[in-house]
Scaffold this active site. Structure first.
Site, PDB file in Angstrom:
ATOM      1  CD  GLU A 436      -2.265   1.148   2.995  1.00  0.00           C
ATOM      2  OE1 GLU A 436      -2.242   0.071   3.623  1.00  0.00           O
ATOM      3  OE2 GLU A 436      -2.848   2.154   3.398  1.00  0.00           O
ATOM      4  CG  ASP A 514      -0.552   1.450   6.661  1.00  0.00           C
ATOM      5  OD1 ASP A 514       0.574   1.005   6.380  1.00  0.00           O
ATOM      6  OD2 ASP A 514      -0.926   2.618   6.410  1.00  0.00           O
ATOM      7  CG  ASP A 516      -4.611   1.795   9.268  1.00  0.00           C
ATOM      8  OD1 ASP A 516      -4.813   1.079   8.248  1.00  0.00           O
ATOM      9  OD2 ASP A 516      -4.124   2.925   9.192  1.00  0.00           O
ATOM     10  CG  ASP A 518      -7.882   4.218   5.486  1.00  0.00           C
ATOM     11  OD1 ASP A 518      -9.109   3.990   5.349  1.00  0.00           O
ATOM     12  OD2 ASP A 518      -7.354   5.338   5.335  1.00  0.00           O
TER      13      ASP A 518
END
Ligand code: 0RA
Length: 652
Positions: A436, A514, A516, A518
């Site tokens: 990403e 990541d 998280d 997102d």
């Protein structure tokens, strides 16, 4: 008993031992593997026997329990396995069923055994692969019992009580020396299979109860799966998050040339084809003659209707030819047939080979769908219009698709600029990280082992293919980069949409985002793309998710990476006696916050990283989840995320 019979008895009991010993020597030959899949397969094998009893008309309820010790109990209210003396073997029929390979149901020639697990090996295999197994039969007003260790009876079948009902109860504890990877059952995996079985076999009640933990109200987790309408409900379940093109579910149930055919189909407004086929309750991942018959019948019937009603003139004027794929855009269907002697072929033995089946299914579809179209002209017109639109769009998309239709990807030549390739050219050794963002991509490029690890940075959120039309998918630069980098192409002589992964350049395709919300959204988008457009990659076990740590905890010289709060607490307990004063926690908000050494140490180095392999345990279930997670409807998505608060769990 004559001398001869005695000798036979002796000889046959030796074969019995050899039979089950063979299962223990080579378990994978009988149950596929000894990993998580094989472990769960044991349950299916036992449940299938009860399903057979239900299909024969003698059993309505099947209960499955995951016990505290991870043993499994399967209980049914059928007639009970016969316990009388089996003449040839000289012992109870029950013991024969439990200890002789392939003995299940043999002594009842009239029974039409149609169920049976993927490997159809019977309960004796489960017995052979169990540390301990107990069978109990309620029959003739009595309860009979026998116990085994690794398939060997501990005593002859004995009476242990009286009973006012009939049925069979099997309890088994998988052998830890065989299932070395795990012996822990996954509730969701079993639930998905039992739900599927309930849809495939209308009228049978299947219950799953997890006795390992209780909820807030002090009850065990339990669910009952029951379907009154079978496949009609199944397709609605799969499509619950999609918008219907026509309201009706088209349901076909007939018996063609002794092949029971059951098909339900829905047209929705999406651009995906979702056809699931089953033979004797087994999901035929690779399709086969029944699926070919379905496609042929569908194409032939819809085409004829459209031609007879002069609905194709517009296409003819534009010189656009209709292709089989056009009839299946926005189609969700489940095909379930029963075959007395199925021949399974293909790599995973899930492709039906019986030729006679093709005509049966083709005709069944032709007749029933033909009638439906004649009786529902408005819906028929809506479907044909969608087909025309699909043909037109496909025509327009051809150019875009040609971009990923390169004939022979020469190594290195024409690779995406962003790709930092590895030096090895041996796909089995090579890995590619889909990362990403450019910044994390940069760190990964520096941290990687150049020899076998390639990096392809992806820009932010890739296209949501669940909502996009075909040509948009192939026009997307990020998606084309994935195709090119992987060496995967689309389109063969006879199928414009067939995937070709024979030139796949990496056998590990690792999604690294990541840790998280997102990040997991991006991972889900990429997974959705793989699921819809490169399913074989997932089916072959090539797709993985990397797991970067959430934080680095430090106290003095001690430091440890933590992947969850439990590990952080363990660190605090270990180095600061439970008091987090003096503990320094560096939280990683994204991959970009780690330097290349940290990223390598925690997430990329094969020596100490954890990769999560993506598997499709249950394709119909996965489809329902993807369409829901990625679709327009917010409510079911919220429900799902609340239920699976920590992580949307699509993999193993
Ligand atoms: C063959 C004959 C009969 C029952 C069964 C098989 C049977 C097998 C299983 C396996 C799990 N549950 C089962 N329930 C029944 C009975 C024949 C008769 O009663 O005449």
């Amino acid at each position: 008993m004559s001398e001869e019979t005695k000798n036979n008895y002796g000889a046959s009991s030796i074969t019995v031992l050899e039979g089950l010993e063979a299962v223990r020597m080579r378990p994978s030959m009988y149950i596929g593997d000894t990993g998580k899949k094989g472990l769960h397969h044991l349950v299916y094998e036992v449940v299938d026997n009860s399903i057979d009893e239900a299909l024969a008309g003698y059993c309505n309820n099947i209960e499955v329990f995951i016990n505290e010790d991870n043993s499994i109990t399967v209980q049914d209210d059928g007639r009970g396995i016969p316990v009388d003396m089996h003449e040839k073997e000289g012992k109870s029929a029950l013991e024969v069923v439990m200890t002789v390979l392939h003995a299940g149901g043999k002594f009842d020639k009239d029974s039409y055994k149609v169920s049976g697990g993927l490997h159809g090996v019977g309960v004796s295999c489960v017995n052979a692969l169990s540390e301990h197994m107990t069978t109990q039969v309620h029959r003739n007003g009595k309860i009979y019992q026998q116990e085994y260790e690794c398939g060997k009876p501990l005593y002859a079948v004995k009476e242990v009580g009286t009973s006012d009902h009939t049925g069979t109860t099997q309890n088994f504890l998988p052998d830890r020396t065989i299932f070395t990877l795990t012996t822990v059952y996954d509730y969701e995996v079993l639930a998905a299979r039992l739900r599927e079985l309930a849809f495939l076999n209308a009228g049978i009640r299947l219950t799953l109860t997890d006795r390992r933990e209780k909820d807030e109200t002090d009850n065990y987790k339990t669910e009952t799966f029951y379907s009154e309408d079978g496949l009609r409900e199944f397709v609605q379940y799969i499509d619950k998050a999609r918008e219907r093109l026509i309201e009706d579910v088209i349901h076909i149930t007939t018996d063609k040339f002794n092949t029971p055919v059951d098909i339900a189909m829905i047209y929705n407004t999406s651009y995906n084809e979702n056809v699931y086929s089953y033979v004797n309750n087994i999901h035929t991942i690779e399709g086969g003659t029944h699926l070919a018959g379905f496609r042929r019948g569908l194409t032939r019937t819809l085409k004829k209707y459209a031609e007879d009603n002069k609905l194709l003139e517009k296409l003819e004027k534009q010189k656009i030819e209709i292709d089989g794929n056009d009839f299946r855009e926005g189609l969700t269907a489940v095909i379930s047939i029963k075959v007395a002697e199925p021949q399974f072929e293909g790599q995973t033995k899930t492709k039906l080979g019986n030729n006679e089946v093709m005509g049966s299914v083709d005709q069944a579809v032709g007749e029933a769908l033909g009638n439906y179209l004649e009786e529902h002209p408005k819906e028929a017109k809506t479907i044909v219009e969608k087909v025309i639109l699909a043909a037109t769009a496909r025509h327009a998309a051809r150019k875009a698709r040609e971009l990923v239709q390169r004939k022979s990807p020469l190594s290195g030549v024409g690779m995406p600029d962003k790709l930092a390739d590895c030096s090895s050219r041996d796909p089995e050794k090579c890995e590619i990280f889909l990362v990403e963002g450019d910044s994390a991509g940069g760190t990964a490029k520096q941290g990687r082992s150049r020899q076998f690890q390639a990096i392809l940075p992806l820009r932010g959120k890739i296209l949501n293919v669940e909502k996009a039309m075909q040509h948009k998918v192939f026009e997307s630069q990020e998606i084309r980069n994935i195709f090119t980098a992987l060496g995967v192409t689309i389109g063969t002589e006879d199928d414009s949409k067939a995937l070709n992964i024979t030139k796949l350049r990496y056998h590990k395709v690792i999604i690294m985002t990541d840790a998280d919300v997102d990040g997991s959204h991006i991972a889900t988008l990429i997974l959705t793309f793989f699921f819809r457009h490169m399913k074989e990659l997932i089916e072959n076990g090539y797709v993985y998710i990397a797991t970067p740590p959430l934080s680095l905890c430090k106290k003095g010289k001690a430091e440890e990476y933590c992947w969850d709060d439990r590990q952080r607490q363990a660190f605090i307990d270990k180095y600061a006696s439970g008091d987090d004063k003096g503990i320094h926690t560096q939280r990683y908000k994204g991959l970009g916050e780690m330097n290349e050494t940290q990223l390598w140490d925690t997430t990329m180095n094969p020596e100490n990283r954890t990769l999560r392999q993506i598997t499709i345990e249950n394709a119909a279930e996965a489809d329902a989840i993807f369409s829901m997670l990625m679709g327009d409807d917010v409510a079911p998505r919220r429900d799902f995320i609340e239920k699976h608060a920590t992580y949307a769990k699509i993999d193993a």
